[in-house]
Design an enzyme around this catalytic site. Sequence first.
Site, short mmCIF file in Angstrom:
data_model
loop_
_atom_site.label_atom_id
_atom_site.label_comp_id
_atom_site.label_asym_id
_atom_site.label_seq_id
_atom_site.Cartn_x
_atom_site.Cartn_y
_atom_site.Cartn_z
N CYS A 181 42.00 37.36 56.26
CA CYS A 181 42.87 38.40 55.70
C CYS A 181 44.29 37.89 55.93
CB CYS A 181 42.65 39.71 56.44
SG CYS A 181 43.93 40.96 56.19
N CYS B 91 46.11 38.18 48.94
CA CYS B 91 45.22 39.09 49.66
C CYS B 91 43.79 38.62 49.41
CB CYS B 91 45.44 40.49 49.09
SG CYS B 91 44.23 41.70 49.63
N1 DGL Z 1 45.87 41.40 53.41
C1 DGL Z 1 44.66 41.77 52.80
C2 DGL Z 1 43.60 40.71 52.79
O1 DGL Z 1 43.93 39.55 52.84
C3 DGL Z 1 44.15 43.17 52.87
C4 DGL Z 1 44.33 43.98 54.08
C5 DGL Z 1 43.99 45.42 53.77
O2 DGL Z 1 44.81 46.07 53.13
O3 DGL Z 1 42.89 45.85 54.13
O4 DGL Z 1 42.43 40.99 52.67
#
Ligand code: DGL
Length: 258
Positions: free
Chosen positions: A190, A76
């Site tokens: 993301c 993430c």
């Molecule tokens: N998948 C996550 C990222 O790469 C976060 C998405 C979220 O929960 O806002 O930032």
Amino acid sequence: MGQKKEQRIGIFDSGIGGFSILKEIHKSAPHLKAYYIADDAFAPYGSKSADEIIQRSKYIVEELLKFDVELIVVACNTATAFAIDYLRDHYSVSFVGVEPFLNAIDKFNWTREDKSCVITTELMSKSVRFNDLKLRYDKFNQLDYFVTKNLATIIEKYFSQLDKQELMASLEDEFSIFDKSAYKYIILGCTHYPLIGREIEAITGLAVISPCPYVARRVVSLIGLDGNETAESSSFEFTTTKASSPLRFVSKDFSSLP
Ligand code: DGL
């Protein structure tokens, strides 16, 4: 000859975003046993505070450490930006994080006229780490930065309901914030976004750039493959924080990943 020790990794995200990295890891190192936690009880991370992200990351890392993992992938961008330094300072296991691939500028030898854009969560856009990354790679202001506030949630919803029409309508809306004709590429900041990379390309007309294959390569180089790995694992262990407390993992087939 003695039985070789199973190589185990942990991996987490606020939801299904980390699948985009897990799939790449599985391609390069199919024998690895992976434990995946989707922190959906606290999703989306992009609208939380820095402190909440650190607290959640700590909790999840401690759950993953119960499985004797030798490396944890912070799958993430938002959690990497706010928690990975803390995690590295407090736990002895190796961590691999993910960041928007701004080094595409150097790697693909973009000319100064090549303009592209970067999309991230709201919290990610405010991070010091992201700012440092911009200073390091975007020396000639070739990139414009946009927050796609609802996109991770839209993607979660799409994969639970599979309503393609609704997805495309939501994407039209989400991407109305910028003039697509000004750019060549769209850098996905993301891990949820590569899961619908094709749909993003269809809506924006821009080619997407994802860091996930590079993250997988880093994981494999740290784990160290010696050519003597045991058989391919067709499934990984998965749990979500919403579903169970204490966490109960279930086996999920790699072929079921989006
Ligand atoms: N998948 C996550 C990222 O790469 C976060 C998405 C979220 O929960 O806002 O930032």
